[in-house]
Write a protein that holds these residues in place. Structure first.
Motif, PDB file in Angstrom:
ATOM      1  N   GLY A 198       0.794  -1.221   0.000  1.00 42.27           N
ATOM      2  CA  GLY A 198       0.000   0.000   0.000  1.00 42.27           C
ATOM      3  C   GLY A 198       0.824   1.268   0.000  1.00 42.27           C
ATOM      4  N   GLN A 199       2.127   1.174   0.257  1.00 37.78           N
ATOM      5  CA  GLN A 199       2.972   2.353   0.187  1.00 37.78           C
ATOM      6  C   GLN A 199       3.260   2.727  -1.271  1.00 37.78           C
ATOM      7  N   THR A 200       3.916   3.865  -1.461  1.00 33.97           N
ATOM      8  CA  THR A 200       4.222   4.365  -2.800  1.00 33.97           C
ATOM      9  C   THR A 200       5.727   4.414  -2.991  1.00 33.97           C
ATOM     10  N   VAL A 201       6.172   3.966  -4.172  1.00 35.05           N
ATOM     11  CA  VAL A 201       7.594   3.942  -4.520  1.00 35.05           C
ATOM     12  C   VAL A 201       7.798   4.753  -5.786  1.00 35.05           C
ATOM     13  N   PHE A 214      10.089  -5.285  -7.669  1.00 31.44           N
ATOM     14  CA  PHE A 214       9.965  -5.689  -6.263  1.00 31.44           C
ATOM     15  C   PHE A 214       8.807  -4.960  -5.590  1.00 31.44           C
ATOM     16  N   ALA A 215       8.630  -3.671  -5.911  1.00 28.93           N
ATOM     17  CA  ALA A 215       7.556  -2.888  -5.295  1.00 28.93           C
ATOM     18  C   ALA A 215       6.187  -3.376  -5.755  1.00 28.93           C
ATOM     19  N   ILE A 216       6.065  -3.684  -7.036  1.00 30.18           N
ATOM     20  CA  ILE A 216       4.798  -4.207  -7.564  1.00 30.18           C
ATOM     21  C   ILE A 216       4.458  -5.531  -6.887  1.00 30.18           C
ATOM     22  N   ASP A 250       2.280   1.937 -12.140  1.00 30.84           N
ATOM     23  CA  ASP A 250       0.976   2.598 -12.069  1.00 30.84           C
ATOM     24  C   ASP A 250       0.950   3.956 -12.759  1.00 30.84           C
ATOM     25  N   HIS A 251       2.014   4.755 -12.558  1.00 32.30           N
ATOM     26  CA  HIS A 251       2.063   6.104 -13.128  1.00 32.30           C
ATOM     27  C   HIS A 251       3.439   6.341 -13.745  1.00 32.30           C
ATOM     28  N   THR A 263       2.231   0.965  -4.756  1.00 29.90           N
ATOM     29  CA  THR A 263       1.966   1.780  -5.939  1.00 29.90           C
ATOM     30  C   THR A 263       3.292   2.314  -6.453  1.00 29.90           C
ATOM     31  N   VAL A 264       3.523   2.194  -7.758  1.00 30.10           N
ATOM     32  CA  VAL A 264       4.808   2.581  -8.325  1.00 30.10           C
ATOM     33  C   VAL A 264       4.635   3.740  -9.303  1.00 30.10           C
ATOM     34  N   ILE A 265       5.437   4.771  -9.085  1.00 32.34           N
ATOM     35  CA  ILE A 265       5.536   5.915  -9.995  1.00 32.34           C
ATOM     36  C   ILE A 265       6.936   5.887 -10.594  1.00 32.34           C
TER      37      ILE A 265
END
Length: 351
Positions: free
Chosen positions: A171-174, A189-191, A216-217, A196-198
């Motif tokens: 649920g955090q953002t990277v 790794f974050a996905i 994601d973005h 959420t990956v930007i």
């Protein structure tokens, strides 16, 4: 010593001087030392390049190195001989090299930070290499030689960035920068962790490739120079990004600080943008943002094993550039990567 047939020489590259890629010299018959009690002889099948490899022959690498080094930290191969007291591997085992050969667990210290493969200890751009058994890890069974050869530096650095201090939570953002090896591994790794990956990039084409990975973005930093503020807008309640994998260095730190969340973590892993920045942030900028800014030098053996388990459990496949170079043509691979023609990791096939 347990063995099959042991070669006495190997094809290899060495770095002789700091005149750029012309300092790379190839030999067809470099002598191989005997395998001692705790050592393992590896037949390499693949290696991969990192930005660090490119700047060593240019004299720009800021960490420990020795003249005449065999370059390359990343390699995957097969064990062909083991010393009498080796317990971790047997002939036939598939292995991957550890970047800092002495960094087995815990934090770095001056001694373990000076054990870099391809910097102080002869590296992977060769057919055969001898290593202490602790300087190798088991290769993930789900990967092929080329894929496994990408893990030692970029993947482990990304893993350390996300899990080495303030562990990434679902649920955090990277935020990742660009489409180099560390950035893509961090995104993968974050996905897999449910974050959420930007990602930032310089082209629409690379942006589409990032989206196919599950990012994601995507922000085109050429079209959006203030991409830090834009990234912050994309986070829940506009509070900012939890983890930023900072590869640009001084030239991009201002934007990363603009994107970070209170108590967020910026992990600096390189300086792809160069060492001169128009607006280089200082300590006060980190205080004002109330964030953690840390530098990392890859990671340790325990983290490597943790990462490999996650790679297998989540069926993560390293992104490998479709262009593969031969060992003999490694100098061309250096230039290809320097020209930023690659996407993901650039690999070298070793026969």
């Amino acid at each position: 010593m347990v063995t099959t047939s042991i070669p006495t020489t190997t094809k290899s590259w060495t770095v002789l001087g700091t005149d750029g890629f012309d300092s790379l010299k190839f030999s067809k018959d470099t002598p191989l030392p005997a395998v001692s009690d705790y050592e393992v002889l590896v037949k390499f099948h693949a290696a991969s390049l990192n930005y660090r490899d490119l700047i060593i022959p240019k004299g720009q690498y800021p960490f420990a190195q020795k003249p005449g080094i065999v370059p390359g930290s990343d390699g995957a191969g097969e064990v062909v001989a083991v010393g009498n007291k080796v317990t971790l591997f047997k002939p036939g085992a598939k292995v991957v090299t550890l970047f800092n050969q002495g960094h087995l667990g815990g934090s770095l210290n001056p001694q373990t930070s000076a054990t870099g493969l391809g910097g102080v200890i002869d590296g992977t751009l060769r057919q055969y290499g001898t290593f202490n058994e602790n300087g190798l890890v088991d290769m993930p069974a789900s990967l092929n030689w080329q894929e496994a050869s990408t893990l030692s530096c970029a993947a482990l650095t990304a893993w350390n960035a996300l899990y080495g201090l303030n562990k990434l939570q679902p649920g955090q953002t990277v935020l990742t920068q660009g489409t180099g090896g560390v950035s893509i591994f961090a995104a993968q790794f974050a996905i897999a962790a449910g974050a959420t990956v930007i990602s930032t990039t310089s082209s629409a084409e690379k942006g589409e490739l990032l989206k196919k990975l599950g990012v994601d973005h995507v922000i085109n930093y050429n079209e959006t120079p203030d991409w830090g503020a834009k990234a912050k807008e994309l986070t829940p309640k506009g509070e900012g990004v939890d983890h930023i994998v900072e590869v640009g260095g001084p030239t991009t730190m201002e934007q990363s600080l603009n994107a970070i969340k209170i108590d967020g973590t910026i992990t600096i892993i390189g300086f792809l943008g160069g060492v001169q920045g128009e607006k280089q942030p200082g300590f006060l900028d980190a205080l004002v943002r109330m964030c953690t800014v840390r530098g990392v030098l890859v990671g340790n053996r325990v983290q490597f094993e943790e990462m490999n388990r996650a790679i297998e459990a989540n069926k993560i496949k390293p992104v490998v550039d479709p262009k593969v170079f031969s060992l003999e043509d490694a100098k061309s691979a250096y230039q290809y990567m320097w020209d930023r023609k690659h996407f993901g990791k650039l690999t070298i096939k070793i026969e």
